[in-house]
Design an enzyme around this catalytic site. Structure first.
Site, PDB file in Angstrom:
ATOM      1  N   SER A   1       2.529   6.333 -17.131  1.00 58.41           N
ATOM      2  CA  SER A   1       3.498   6.592 -18.218  1.00 58.41           C
ATOM      3  C   SER A   1       4.190   7.935 -17.997  1.00 58.41           C
ATOM      4  O   SER A   1       5.381   8.093 -18.286  1.00 58.41           O
ATOM      5  CB  SER A   1       2.789   6.609 -19.572  1.00 58.41           C
ATOM      6  OG  SER A   1       2.457   5.300 -19.945  1.00 58.41           O
ATOM      7  N   GLU A   2       3.431   8.900 -17.472  1.00 57.78           N
ATOM      8  CA  GLU A   2       3.998  10.234 -17.247  1.00 57.78           C
ATOM      9  C   GLU A   2       5.107  10.176 -16.189  1.00 57.78           C
ATOM     10  O   GLU A   2       6.131  10.843 -16.316  1.00 57.78           O
ATOM     11  CB  GLU A   2       2.891  11.215 -16.832  1.00 57.78           C
ATOM     12  CG  GLU A   2       1.912  11.563 -17.947  1.00 57.78           C
ATOM     13  CD  GLU A   2       1.036  10.384 -18.407  1.00 57.78           C
ATOM     14  OE1 GLU A   2       0.721   9.507 -17.574  1.00 57.78           O
ATOM     15  OE2 GLU A   2       0.680  10.344 -19.596  1.00 57.78           O
TER      16      GLU A   2
ATOM     17  N   GLU B   1       1.815   1.066 -10.873  1.00 60.26           N
ATOM     18  CA  GLU B   1       3.232   1.124 -10.508  1.00 60.26           C
ATOM     19  C   GLU B   1       3.930   2.307 -11.194  1.00 60.26           C
ATOM     20  O   GLU B   1       5.060   2.215 -11.650  1.00 60.26           O
ATOM     21  CB  GLU B   1       3.927  -0.213 -10.796  1.00 60.26           C
ATOM     22  CG  GLU B   1       3.207  -1.352 -10.059  1.00 60.26           C
ATOM     23  CD  GLU B   1       3.986  -2.631  -9.933  1.00 60.26           C
ATOM     24  OE1 GLU B   1       5.220  -2.567  -9.961  1.00 60.26           O
ATOM     25  OE2 GLU B   1       3.347  -3.674  -9.779  1.00 60.26           O
TER      26      GLU B   1
ATOM     27  N   GLN C   1      -9.088  -3.602 -34.497  1.00 59.26           N
ATOM     28  CA  GLN C   1      -9.391  -3.120 -35.853  1.00 59.26           C
ATOM     29  C   GLN C   1      -9.321  -4.265 -36.868  1.00 59.26           C
ATOM     30  O   GLN C   1     -10.165  -4.367 -37.759  1.00 59.26           O
ATOM     31  CB  GLN C   1      -8.391  -2.007 -36.220  1.00 59.26           C
ATOM     32  CG  GLN C   1      -8.832  -1.145 -37.386  1.00 59.26           C
ATOM     33  CD  GLN C   1     -10.058  -0.305 -37.040  1.00 59.26           C
ATOM     34  OE1 GLN C   1     -10.328  -0.057 -35.871  1.00 59.26           O
ATOM     35  NE2 GLN C   1     -10.806   0.072 -38.050  1.00 59.26           N
TER      36      GLN C   1
ATOM     37  N   THR D   1      -0.475   4.029  -2.542  1.00 55.16           N
ATOM     38  CA  THR D   1      -1.436   5.007  -3.042  1.00 55.16           C
ATOM     39  C   THR D   1      -2.548   5.316  -2.027  1.00 55.16           C
ATOM     40  O   THR D   1      -3.061   4.416  -1.359  1.00 55.16           O
ATOM     41  CB  THR D   1      -2.072   4.483  -4.345  1.00 55.16           C
ATOM     42  OG1 THR D   1      -1.017   4.220  -5.267  1.00 55.16           O
ATOM     43  CG2 THR D   1      -3.056   5.469  -4.940  1.00 55.16           C
TER      44      THR D   1
ATOM     45  N   GLY E   1       0.795  -1.219   0.000  1.00 57.07           N
ATOM     46  CA  GLY E   1       0.000   0.000   0.000  1.00 57.07           C
ATOM     47  C   GLY E   1       0.827   1.268   0.000  1.00 57.07           C
ATOM     48  O   GLY E   1       1.437   1.623   1.013  1.00 57.07           O
TER      49      GLY E   1
ATOM     50  N   GLY F   1     -15.748  -6.031 -36.270  1.00 53.55           N
ATOM     51  CA  GLY F   1     -16.857  -6.199 -35.338  1.00 53.55           C
ATOM     52  C   GLY F   1     -16.587  -7.283 -34.310  1.00 53.55           C
ATOM     53  O   GLY F   1     -16.963  -7.157 -33.144  1.00 53.55           O
TER      54      GLY F   1
END
Lengths: 262, 379
Positions: free
Chosen positions: B366-367, B363, B336, B126, B124, B340
């Site tokens: 991306s930033e 974890e 794609q 976050t 823990g 469908g």
């Protein structure tokens, strides 16, 4: 008790094969333990789980890469392995392979030799029978179940026939060829994989076996593979849908005018 | 330089591949729909030796290298991202934190049960107002005699309700900022420890994600992991290892999308021929395969550096960032190609797409990975 399982490493049949100039292109192939042999290993391990003193050895005749198939069997739980490796084996047929295995087993003590009923690559199904003949010991094919009777020194084999199953009792020592319907081979655990590195992997050469080089390879073979080819592609069939009366007329018309069989 | 896997690595990959095909693929749609945690599958993985494979034999592990671990995670994620996340987070975060920074007593007490998965682990960091930036962390630990008294809560905790052993970050000296945070081992049956409701999620649906609440949880003094006030610094190291796992997870999901796309493209006939004969599809497949291979190489590079005992933090961030970003594109292209069908759950690629999104977030987003990478480029 002492069991041997004869193993073969074969191309993974799930892969796409390439044939060029009548020869299988081997560079891109993955090789795996023959599935029928894996069933023979599994069945031996089931017996070993019940009869802890069963000692299980694997034997494989083939190229250097073959040790990967043996390690898989060791990771599943076999005690040790013999890798018969020699350049002289190139081009061996089932007869030449049986010569090598006969030489290997002649000074070994064992209660039973198990093998796959055939190899997935060539599907010949000959080596087990030829070996039994050469060793002059009882042999049963296409086993789907084994029950060992230690006291009687025998094995009760359930074999799959065309019309049903037969039970055949063989006295030790004997050879049994195993079907993949017999069981579902276990997936080795991580512990098994790590332990397999420490188990004995014995290298054996043609010279170790006291065999003349002309008893193996192409010169020791009684058949020659001339070429390989894919089955000819067949034209796709036609499917008709609709009312029964229309379908019958269409079918009769096609059979009469196109296929010209009526 | 050698790009060949070792014999051990190939055997481990093949073993997990066989396991995943036989046991993980069946039932995947039901698990995704129901969000049920697959206790039976996790027990099978434990029997197989896969819940703590990188840890030493003395704790019940197999001591395998990080590349083998990455291969195992890829094989599991090929079918089931949720299960791969369970294994990756259990192995790298809770167990990883104790293994790297815990005292011998803590390791002896907690590692055997974690490695055997007798007890699952959660981790823990976050909170509602805090994550990669720990300055808003509200959870506190106050020393009271022989115990730490922990109050606060954590959010989005993997294995939140199925875990029994947790490593929790808490503020021990607010005046020191990030250098005033410490890590503690908590057990789920400690009085004051409670778990929130199951969280409904976009993807990774059969992994267990919960809120944790701590109300005067009394934790023995010796359950401090690592040095006092060093928890956040240690956490950064733990996350470096964890990011290799998430990178491998993204590679596995992307491989699923690519393989399913190839199968479909060969079977789907349009304009009189399989769509795999159309250059538009061929180019997509080529791009997906290239992106996937690049991502896998980055993951293996980071794993290799870790195994060599070298610095690997930036490489792990690069691998996770790249694998998850190209992974999103690969999954999108996969949908794609299937058209469908790709939009329908029973064709699986839409699930890979949903699961993949977590790889850009968990974890460290991306930033955050880009911050790590840029910092090393611009130092």
């Amino acid at each position: 008790m002492k069991f041997f399982v004869c193993c073969k490493q074969v191309p993974d049949v799930a892969m796409a094969f390439q044939i060029k100039d009548g020869e299988l292109q081997k560079d891109d192939l993955n090789y795996v333990l023959n599935a029928y042999d894996a069933s023979a290993v599994e069945e031996s391990l089931v017996i070993k789980d019940a009869v802890s003193e069963l000692d299980l050895s694997l034997v494989l005749m083939g190229a250097e890469k073959g040790k990967e198939a043996l390690r898989k069997g060791l990771a599943m739980g076999a005690n040790d392995a013999f890798h018969i490796e020699d350049d002289a084996f190139e081009g061996s047929d089932s007869h030449a392979a049986a010569n090598v295995l006969e030489a290997f087993f002649k000074d070994k003590e064992y209660d039973a030799i198990l093998c796959g009923k055939q190899s997935q690559d060539m599907d010949m199904g000959l080596t087990g029978g030829l070996l039994a003949e050469k060793l002059n010991i009882p042999y049963v094919t296409n086993a789907v179940g084994l029950e060992v009777n230690e006291e009687a020194k025998s094995i009760l084999v359930t074999r799959q026939g065309d019309a049903g199953q037969e039970k055949v009792e063989l006295s030790f020592p004997c050879i049994v060829s195993c079907s993949n319907d017999m069981n579902e081979p276990r997936i080795p655990s991580l512990r098994g994989i790590m332990q397999s590195k420490k188990k004995p992997m014995n290298k054996v050469s043609v010279a170790d076996l006291g065999l003349a080089t002309d008893a193996v390879g192409k010169s020791g073979s009684k058949s020659t593979l001339l070429s390989m080819d894919f089955p000819k592609a067949r034209k796709a069939g036609e499917k008709f849908e609709g009312e029964a009366s229309e379908l019958v007329s269409t079918l009769i018309d096609k059979l009469t005018n196109e296929a010209k069989v009526l | 330089m050698n790009f060949e896997l070792t014999e051990d690595q190939k055997m481990i990959r093949d073993m997990v591949r066989d396991f995943a095909k036989k046991y993980v693929e069946p039932g995947i749609l039901d698990r995704d729909a129901s969000m049920e945690f697959p206790h039976d599958l996790v027990a099978q993985l434990a029997d197989q030796g896969l819940m703590g494979m990188v840890y030493p034999e003395e704790y019940g592990g197999a001591g395998v290298d990080t590349i083998s671990f990455a291969l195992a995670i890829e094989e599991l994620a090929r079918y089931d991202g949720s299960l791969a996340l369970t294994v990756a987070s259990h192995t790298s975060l809770c167990t990883g934190h104790i293994a790297q920074f815990g005292s011998k007593e803590l390791k002896d007490k907690y590692m055997p049960d974690l490695v055997s998965a007798t007890k699952l682990g959660g981790w823990g960091l976050t909170e509602a107002g805090s994550g990669s930036d720990a300055s808003g962390m509200k959870t506190t630990a106050v020393l009271d005699g022989d115990h730490w008294i922990i109050n606060g809560g954590k959010l989005f905790i993997t294995q939140g309700s199925v875990g029994k052993t947790f490593v929790i970050l808490a503020v021990t000296d607010r005046s020191l900022g990030n250098k005033g945070i410490s890590a503690f081992v908590l057990e789920s049956d400690m009085p004051g420890f409670s778990v929130g409701e199951k969280m409904d999620k976009l993807g990774m649906r059969s992994s267990d994600t919960r809120e944790l609440v701590f109300e005067n949880v009394k934790v023995p003094k010796e359950n401090l992991v690592g040095e006092l006030n060093h928890g956040f610094i240690d956490t950064m190291k733990v996350l470096e290892g964890g990011r290799i796992g998430i990178g491998a997870l993204a590679v596995g999901l992307a491989r699923g999308a690519l393989e399913d796309s190839i199968t479909h493209a060969k079977e789907r006939v349009q304009f009189g021929k399989p769509i795999s004969k159309l250059q538009a599809i061929q180019f997509k497949i080529a791009e997906m395969a290239t992106d996937l291979e690049g991502a896998r190489l980055l993951v293996h590079q980071a794993a290799y550096l870790k195994d060599q005992g070298k610095s690997f933090g930036v490489e792990a961030s690069t691998a996770k960032y790249h694998a998850s970003e190209v992974g999103m594109k690969i999954c999108s292209d996969g949908i794609q190609i299937l058209g469908g069908y790709g939009y329908m759950e029973e064709y699986h690629v839409e699930r890979y797409y949903r699961d993949m999104k977590l790889c850009e977030i968990g974890e460290g987003t991306s930033e955050v990975q880009k911050m790590v990478i840029a910092k090393s480029m611009l130092k």
